[in-house]
Design a protein around this motif. Structure first.
Motif, PDB file in Angstrom:
ATOM      1  N   LEU A 207       0.826  -1.202   0.000  1.00 32.99           N
ATOM      2  CA  LEU A 207       0.000   0.000   0.000  1.00 32.99           C
ATOM      3  C   LEU A 207       0.860   1.253   0.000  1.00 32.99           C
ATOM      4  O   LEU A 207       0.592   2.219  -0.700  1.00 32.99           O
ATOM      5  CB  LEU A 207      -0.944   0.005   1.205  1.00 32.99           C
ATOM      6  N   PHE A 208       1.929   1.262   0.768  1.00 33.77           N
ATOM      7  CA  PHE A 208       2.827   2.407   0.819  1.00 33.77           C
ATOM      8  C   PHE A 208       3.499   2.619  -0.531  1.00 33.77           C
ATOM      9  O   PHE A 208       3.546   3.725  -1.044  1.00 33.77           O
ATOM     10  CB  PHE A 208       3.881   2.218   1.914  1.00 33.77           C
ATOM     11  N   ALA A 209       3.964   1.537  -1.149  1.00 28.62           N
ATOM     12  CA  ALA A 209       4.638   1.648  -2.441  1.00 28.62           C
ATOM     13  C   ALA A 209       3.676   2.172  -3.504  1.00 28.62           C
ATOM     14  O   ALA A 209       4.048   2.983  -4.341  1.00 28.62           O
ATOM     15  CB  ALA A 209       5.203   0.298  -2.862  1.00 28.62           C
ATOM     16  N   ASP A 210       2.409   1.738  -3.451  1.00 31.03           N
ATOM     17  CA  ASP A 210       1.443   2.196  -4.432  1.00 31.03           C
ATOM     18  C   ASP A 210       1.156   3.691  -4.268  1.00 31.03           C
ATOM     19  O   ASP A 210       0.967   4.393  -5.240  1.00 31.03           O
ATOM     20  CB  ASP A 210       0.155   1.380  -4.307  1.00 31.03           C
ATOM     21  N   SER A 211       1.135   4.178  -3.026  1.00 26.18           N
ATOM     22  CA  SER A 211       0.840   5.594  -2.834  1.00 26.18           C
ATOM     23  C   SER A 211       2.015   6.479  -3.238  1.00 26.18           C
ATOM     24  O   SER A 211       1.834   7.629  -3.590  1.00 26.18           O
ATOM     25  CB  SER A 211       0.463   5.868  -1.373  1.00 26.18           C
ATOM     26  N   VAL A 212       3.229   5.963  -3.220  1.00 28.66           N
ATOM     27  CA  VAL A 212       4.406   6.744  -3.587  1.00 28.66           C
ATOM     28  C   VAL A 212       4.618   6.708  -5.096  1.00 28.66           C
ATOM     29  O   VAL A 212       5.030   7.683  -5.707  1.00 28.66           O
ATOM     30  CB  VAL A 212       5.652   6.199  -2.855  1.00 28.66           C
ATOM     31  N   ASN A 213       4.319   5.595  -5.753  1.00 32.16           N
ATOM     32  CA  ASN A 213       4.584   5.382  -7.168  1.00 32.16           C
ATOM     33  C   ASN A 213       3.251   5.093  -7.859  1.00 32.16           C
ATOM     34  O   ASN A 213       2.826   3.955  -7.926  1.00 32.16           O
ATOM     35  CB  ASN A 213       5.554   4.215  -7.319  1.00 32.16           C
ATOM     36  N   GLU A 214       2.609   6.134  -8.391  1.00 30.03           N
ATOM     37  CA  GLU A 214       1.280   5.989  -8.969  1.00 30.03           C
ATOM     38  C   GLU A 214       1.332   6.167 -10.486  1.00 30.03           C
ATOM     39  O   GLU A 214       1.847   7.159 -10.990  1.00 30.03           O
ATOM     40  CB  GLU A 214       0.358   7.056  -8.362  1.00 30.03           C
ATOM     41  N   LYS A 215       0.803   5.198 -11.240  1.00 31.70           N
ATOM     42  CA  LYS A 215       0.724   5.279 -12.699  1.00 31.70           C
ATOM     43  C   LYS A 215      -0.374   6.283 -13.049  1.00 31.70           C
ATOM     44  O   LYS A 215      -1.458   6.256 -12.476  1.00 31.70           O
ATOM     45  CB  LYS A 215       0.395   3.897 -13.265  1.00 31.70           C
ATOM     46  N   ILE A 216      -0.080   7.201 -13.994  1.00 31.20           N
ATOM     47  CA  ILE A 216      -1.053   8.222 -14.372  1.00 31.20           C
ATOM     48  C   ILE A 216      -1.217   8.262 -15.889  1.00 31.20           C
ATOM     49  O   ILE A 216      -0.346   7.814 -16.633  1.00 31.20           O
ATOM     50  CB  ILE A 216      -0.643   9.626 -13.865  1.00 31.20           C
ATOM     51  N   ARG A 217      -2.351   8.806 -16.345  1.00 30.72           N
ATOM     52  CA  ARG A 217      -2.594   9.026 -17.775  1.00 30.72           C
ATOM     53  C   ARG A 217      -2.010  10.378 -18.139  1.00 30.72           C
ATOM     54  O   ARG A 217      -2.138  11.339 -17.401  1.00 30.72           O
ATOM     55  CB  ARG A 217      -4.087   9.013 -18.067  1.00 30.72           C
ATOM     56  N   VAL A 218      -1.392  10.461 -19.316  1.00 30.49           N
ATOM     57  CA  VAL A 218      -0.801  11.708 -19.795  1.00 30.49           C
ATOM     58  C   VAL A 218      -1.401  12.029 -21.156  1.00 30.49           C
ATOM     59  O   VAL A 218      -1.395  11.182 -22.047  1.00 30.49           O
ATOM     60  CB  VAL A 218       0.738  11.600 -19.908  1.00 30.49           C
ATOM     61  N   LEU A 219      -1.931  13.249 -21.311  1.00 29.75           N
ATOM     62  CA  LEU A 219      -2.458  13.713 -22.580  1.00 29.75           C
ATOM     63  C   LEU A 219      -1.543  14.796 -23.123  1.00 29.75           C
ATOM     64  O   LEU A 219      -1.234  15.752 -22.416  1.00 29.75           O
ATOM     65  CB  LEU A 219      -3.869  14.273 -22.408  1.00 29.75           C
ATOM     66  N   ILE A 220      -1.100  14.632 -24.367  1.00 26.82           N
ATOM     67  CA  ILE A 220      -0.254  15.622 -25.031  1.00 26.82           C
ATOM     68  C   ILE A 220      -1.034  16.105 -26.245  1.00 26.82           C
ATOM     69  O   ILE A 220      -1.302  15.332 -27.159  1.00 26.82           O
ATOM     70  CB  ILE A 220       1.106  15.025 -25.434  1.00 26.82           C
ATOM     71  N   ASN A 221      -1.409  17.376 -26.236  1.00 31.40           N
ATOM     72  CA  ASN A 221      -2.245  17.961 -27.292  1.00 31.40           C
ATOM     73  C   ASN A 221      -3.512  17.134 -27.527  1.00 31.40           C
ATOM     74  O   ASN A 221      -3.914  16.902 -28.660  1.00 31.40           O
ATOM     75  CB  ASN A 221      -1.465  18.116 -28.603  1.00 31.40           C
ATOM     76  N   GLY A 222      -4.115  16.661 -26.459  1.00 27.25           N
ATOM     77  CA  GLY A 222      -5.367  15.925 -26.547  1.00 27.25           C
ATOM     78  C   GLY A 222      -5.240  14.448 -26.854  1.00 27.25           C
ATOM     79  O   GLY A 222      -6.228  13.729 -26.864  1.00 27.25           O
TER      80      GLY A 222
ATOM     81  N   LEU B  28       3.511   9.359 -11.076  1.00 26.33           N
ATOM     82  CA  LEU B  28       3.552  10.383 -10.047  1.00 26.33           C
ATOM     83  C   LEU B  28       4.303   9.768  -8.873  1.00 26.33           C
ATOM     84  O   LEU B  28       3.848   8.799  -8.265  1.00 26.33           O
ATOM     85  CB  LEU B  28       2.134  10.783  -9.629  1.00 26.33           C
ATOM     86  N   ILE B  29       5.488  10.307  -8.605  1.00 21.42           N
ATOM     87  CA  ILE B  29       6.342   9.772  -7.547  1.00 21.42           C
ATOM     88  C   ILE B  29       6.670  10.901  -6.588  1.00 21.42           C
ATOM     89  O   ILE B  29       7.282  11.901  -6.983  1.00 21.42           O
ATOM     90  CB  ILE B  29       7.635   9.155  -8.124  1.00 21.42           C
ATOM     91  N   ASP B  30       6.256  10.748  -5.356  1.00 18.41           N
ATOM     92  CA  ASP B  30       6.500  11.752  -4.317  1.00 18.41           C
ATOM     93  C   ASP B  30       6.116  13.157  -4.769  1.00 18.41           C
ATOM     94  O   ASP B  30       6.847  14.119  -4.566  1.00 18.41           O
ATOM     95  CB  ASP B  30       7.972  11.738  -3.872  1.00 18.41           C
ATOM     96  N   GLY B  31       4.977  13.282  -5.446  1.00 19.12           N
ATOM     97  CA  GLY B  31       4.477  14.588  -5.850  1.00 19.12           C
ATOM     98  C   GLY B  31       5.073  15.145  -7.132  1.00 19.12           C
ATOM     99  O   GLY B  31       4.716  16.238  -7.563  1.00 19.12           O
ATOM    100  N   THR B  32       5.987  14.418  -7.774  1.00 17.32           N
ATOM    101  CA  THR B  32       6.594  14.863  -9.027  1.00 17.32           C
ATOM    102  C   THR B  32       6.117  13.960 -10.158  1.00 17.32           C
ATOM    103  O   THR B  32       6.110  12.737 -10.021  1.00 17.32           O
ATOM    104  CB  THR B  32       8.134  14.820  -8.943  1.00 17.32           C
ATOM    105  N   THR B  33       5.729  14.569 -11.297  1.00 14.76           N
ATOM    106  CA  THR B  33       5.253  13.819 -12.450  1.00 14.76           C
ATOM    107  C   THR B  33       6.416  13.485 -13.374  1.00 14.76           C
ATOM    108  O   THR B  33       7.209  14.363 -13.716  1.00 14.76           O
ATOM    109  CB  THR B  33       4.211  14.649 -13.224  1.00 14.76           C
TER     110      THR B  33
END
Length: 184
Positions: A21-36, A45-50
C-alpha cells in the motif's frame, strides 16, 4: 504452538500488505495527454513529481549512458499551407492541389532527412515528400512540390513534419498543422 504460527502469519501479511500500500501511494501510474492525445506509456507520479517518458513529448531522444544524460532534439517548426500563392487552413471536401512550406529553426544537431506527411481522420498516413539533407544548418526552409490530395470526408487532417537522425533510424514527428475539411 499453533497460535504462534497464526501470529507470525498475521504479522508477515500485515507488513507485506502495508508495504505494498505504501509503495502504491508513492509510485502511482497516471494518464498523460499531449495535445489531446493520450501518451501510450503514460507517466508516473512519484513523491508529488510527475515523470513522463521523454519520447512521448516528441523529438529525437538520445541516451548518453556514460554521462547519464538524455538529450532531446526538437527544433521549432512553423508549417504554412499554400494553394498557389494563397495561404489556407480550412478546405472543402474534395480534391485540392497544394504545397507545404516548413520553416525550421533551432535545430541543435545534425539530421539525415526530413519528411512531410498527411494523416486523414481515420489515421491513414500518406507521405507528401521526403528529402535527405546534404548540408547541415541550424535553420532552413523546406517546401514540398505541389501535391493533389483528396479530402474525401469532413474532419481533421494532420500535416506532419518529421526528422530522421541517421540512415538507420526512423522518422520522428516534431511538428504538426491541422487542416479542417468542411462539407460544402
Amino acid at each position: 504452538m499453533k497460535w504462534k504460527r497464526v501470529l507470525l502469519c498475521v504479522t508477515v501479511f500485515s507488513l507485506l500488505g502495508g508495504s505494498l500500500l505504501f509503495a502504491d501511494s508513492v509510485n502511482e501510474k497516471i494518464r498523460v495527454l499531449i495535445n489531446g492525445k493520450e501518451a501510450a506509456d503514460g507517466g508516473y507520479l512519484i513523491d508529488g513529481t510527475t515523470y513522463v517518458p521523454v519520447r512521448e513529448a516528441g523529438g529525437i531522444a538520445r541516451w548518453d549512458s556514460n554521462n547519464k544524460r538524455v538529450t532531446v532534439i526538437k527544433p521549432n517548426v512553423h508549417i504554412f499551407l499554400f494553394k498557389g500563392d494563397t495561404v489556407f487552413g480550412n478546405v472543402n471536401v474534395g480534391k485540392l492541389k497544394f504545397n507545404v512550406f516548413s520553416q525550421v529553426d533551432s535545430l541543435t544537431a545534425d539530421v539525415a532527412a526530413v519528411k512531410v506527411t498527411i494523416t486523414n481522420p481515420n489515421g491513414q498516413v500518406k507521405d507528401i515528400q521526403s528529402q535527405e539533407l546534404t548540408t547541415q544548418k541550424d535553420n532552413f526552409w523546406f517546401r514540398t512540390y505541389d501535391f493533389t490530395y483528396d479530402f474525401n470526408r469532413a474532419g481533421k487532417y494532420q500535416v506532419g513534419f518529421h526528422i530522421k537522425e541517421n540512415a538507420n533510424s526512423n522518422y520522428v514527428l516534431v511538428a504538426e498543422k491541422i487542416i479542417t475539411a468542411l462539407n460544402n
